[in-house]
Design an enzyme around this catalytic site. Structure first.
Site, short mmCIF file in Angstrom:
data_model
loop_
_atom_site.label_atom_id
_atom_site.label_comp_id
_atom_site.label_asym_id
_atom_site.label_seq_id
_atom_site.Cartn_x
_atom_site.Cartn_y
_atom_site.Cartn_z
N THR A 65 0.83 -1.20 0.00
CA THR A 65 0.00 0.00 0.00
C THR A 65 0.87 1.25 0.00
OG1 THR A 65 -1.95 1.04 0.98
CG2 THR A 65 -0.40 0.02 2.53
N LYS A 69 3.22 1.30 -4.04
CA LYS A 69 2.55 0.54 -5.10
C LYS A 69 3.27 0.61 -6.44
CE LYS A 69 -2.09 0.66 -3.14
NZ LYS A 69 -3.52 0.88 -3.36
N ASP A 106 -7.02 -3.56 -6.95
CA ASP A 106 -7.83 -2.35 -6.68
C ASP A 106 -8.85 -2.10 -7.80
OD1 ASP A 106 -6.59 -1.68 -4.27
OD2 ASP A 106 -5.02 -0.53 -5.27
N LEU A 225 -15.16 6.72 -2.43
CA LEU A 225 -14.14 5.73 -2.05
C LEU A 225 -13.87 5.73 -0.55
CD1 LEU A 225 -13.83 5.09 -4.98
CD2 LEU A 225 -11.42 5.62 -4.88
P1 NAP Z 1 -3.73 10.27 -2.67
O1 NAP Z 1 -2.87 9.50 -3.60
O2 NAP Z 1 -3.14 11.08 -1.60
O3 NAP Z 1 -4.68 11.23 -3.59
C1 NAP Z 1 -5.62 12.07 -3.01
C2 NAP Z 1 -6.23 12.98 -4.06
O4 NAP Z 1 -7.15 13.83 -3.40
C3 NAP Z 1 -5.19 13.90 -4.71
O5 NAP Z 1 -5.63 14.23 -6.00
C4 NAP Z 1 -5.24 15.13 -3.82
O6 NAP Z 1 -4.86 16.30 -4.43
C5 NAP Z 1 -6.73 15.18 -3.53
N1 NAP Z 1 -6.99 15.93 -2.30
C6 NAP Z 1 -6.44 15.75 -1.09
N2 NAP Z 1 -6.93 16.62 -0.20
C7 NAP Z 1 -7.81 17.39 -0.90
C8 NAP Z 1 -8.61 18.50 -0.55
N3 NAP Z 1 -8.63 18.98 0.69
N4 NAP Z 1 -9.39 19.06 -1.52
C9 NAP Z 1 -9.37 18.59 -2.78
N5 NAP Z 1 -8.62 17.54 -3.16
C10 NAP Z 1 -7.85 16.95 -2.24
O7 NAP Z 1 -4.77 9.32 -1.94
P2 NAP Z 1 -5.46 8.00 -2.54
O8 NAP Z 1 -4.69 6.82 -2.14
O9 NAP Z 1 -5.75 8.24 -3.97
O10 NAP Z 1 -6.81 7.96 -1.69
C11 NAP Z 1 -7.85 8.89 -1.93
C12 NAP Z 1 -9.06 8.51 -1.07
O11 NAP Z 1 -9.57 7.24 -1.46
C13 NAP Z 1 -8.73 8.39 0.41
O12 NAP Z 1 -9.79 8.90 1.14
C14 NAP Z 1 -8.62 6.90 0.64
O13 NAP Z 1 -8.99 6.53 1.95
C15 NAP Z 1 -9.64 6.37 -0.36
N6 NAP Z 1 -9.29 5.03 -0.81
C16 NAP Z 1 -10.22 4.05 -0.66
C17 NAP Z 1 -9.95 2.77 -1.11
C18 NAP Z 1 -10.98 1.70 -0.95
O14 NAP Z 1 -10.65 0.52 -1.12
N7 NAP Z 1 -12.19 2.05 -0.65
C19 NAP Z 1 -8.72 2.49 -1.71
C20 NAP Z 1 -7.80 3.51 -1.86
C21 NAP Z 1 -8.09 4.78 -1.40
P3 NAP Z 1 -3.33 16.85 -4.31
O15 NAP Z 1 -2.55 15.97 -5.24
O16 NAP Z 1 -3.43 18.25 -4.75
O17 NAP Z 1 -2.92 16.68 -2.87
#
Ligand code: NAP
Length: 283
Positions: A65, A69, A106, A225
């Protein structure tokens, strides 16, 4: 050493909040296998050592994770075509010859969680362009989506994101500023892949203004998500408007169940895994 005792684990940093050990322990129990699934918080420079440990200790596989990845790819002997295309691996199987085989579950988790009645989608809106968004885009492609708009707070990052995948993706992709979203009129599915709505400081934040949500057609399917809380602000607002929705728990469980199947060849009880996840998360 008991040859039937399965050793599994997860690497990442940080890992404090991961519920994968609970989910996978339930999976093991559901198929009557003995084994363990442990967390290994690893620094990047210690990855080779960690992999050697897995091999020396006879592990059958492990999850990968944030933030490894992509980094893990260089340590693998073989990479499944889907994982290769996306360029990210979340599941590694160690075969009997000590070879490391990489997969991405995923994408499977994301698309399988969508109820069949909502899989006929052509126009998608995705919020965020991080790691999870990558799996979402590949999942949407597999579902036959033709038009995708990615809304992000940082447009430059969103353009870079598209640049990296555009050769592997056959759909029209547009990029826009999340703060300037005005309409969801033509959208069939809206996916939140930002942490907005997550328990803690982001809990009361909705990534889309209610006024914008109101422009959606009544068939819009909303997919958050985020799974903790079970009903985020976005899903709460979607419900108020009579829209159909799911949170990210099914995706989490299904990616784990698929990983388990890759390691063991057996299908675990998704229902039991889900019940246990809901219990420990208290959602
Ligand atoms: P990540 O790689 O950190 O990406 C997060 C994305 O959200 C980036 O585009 C980031 O923009 C944006 N972001 C962060 N804070 C923000 C804000 N305050 N306003 C607007 N945009 C914002 O995280 P990730 O791994 O993709 O995960 C994203 C979400 O999905 C998390 O909540 C995670 O828990 C969830 N998730 C769920 C699963 C599941 O199995 N259900 C799996 C994976 C992830 P910047 O690049 O500008 O920071």
């Amino acid at each position: 050493m008991d040859k039937n005792f399965l050793k599994l684990g997860i690497i990442g940093y940080p890992l404090a909040h991961s519920i994968s050990p609970i989910i996978q322990a339930t999976a093991l129990e559901s198929v009557g296998k003995s084994g363990s699934y442990k967390k290994f918080e690893v620094r990047k420079e210690n990855l080779p050592e960690q992999i050697k440990f897995f091999l020396d200790e006879g592990f059958s596989g492990f999850n990968v994770t944030i933030p490894y990845k992509v980094e893990i790819l260089k340590y693998l002997d073989e990479i499944d075509p889907v994982a290769q295309a996306i360029g990210a691996v979340n599941t590694v199987k160690i075969n009997e010859n000590g070879k490391l085989l990489g997969f991405n579950t995923d994408i499977y988790g994301f698309k399988t969680a969508i109820p069949d009645a909502f899989k006929n989608i052509k126009n998608a809106v995705l919020l965020g362009c991080g790691g999870a968004a990558l799996a979402v885009v590949f999942g949407l492609q597999e579902l036959g989506v033709e038009n995708l708009t990615i809304y992000a707070r940082n447009i430059e990052k969103a353009h870079d994101f598209v640049l990296k995948i555009k050769d592997k993706i056959d759909m029209n992709i547009a990029v826009a500023d999340l703060a300037k979203m005005t309409s969801l009129q033509t959208c069939d599915i809206l996916i939140n892949a930002t942490p907005l709505g997550t328990k803690g400081e982001n809990e009361n934040r909705c990534p889309v203004a209610v006024e914008v949500l109101k422009t959606a057609k009544k068939e819009l399917f909303v997919y958050d998500l985020v799974y903790n809380p079970a009903k985020t602000k976005l899903l709460f607002e979607a419900e108020k408007l009579g829209l159909n929705y799911i949170n990210g728990l099914d995706m989490l469980i299904l990616q784990g169940a698929r990983a388990f199947e890759i390691w063991t060849g057996e299908k675990p009880s998704v229902e039991k895994m889900q019940t246990e996840a809901v219990r420990v998360l208290n959602i």
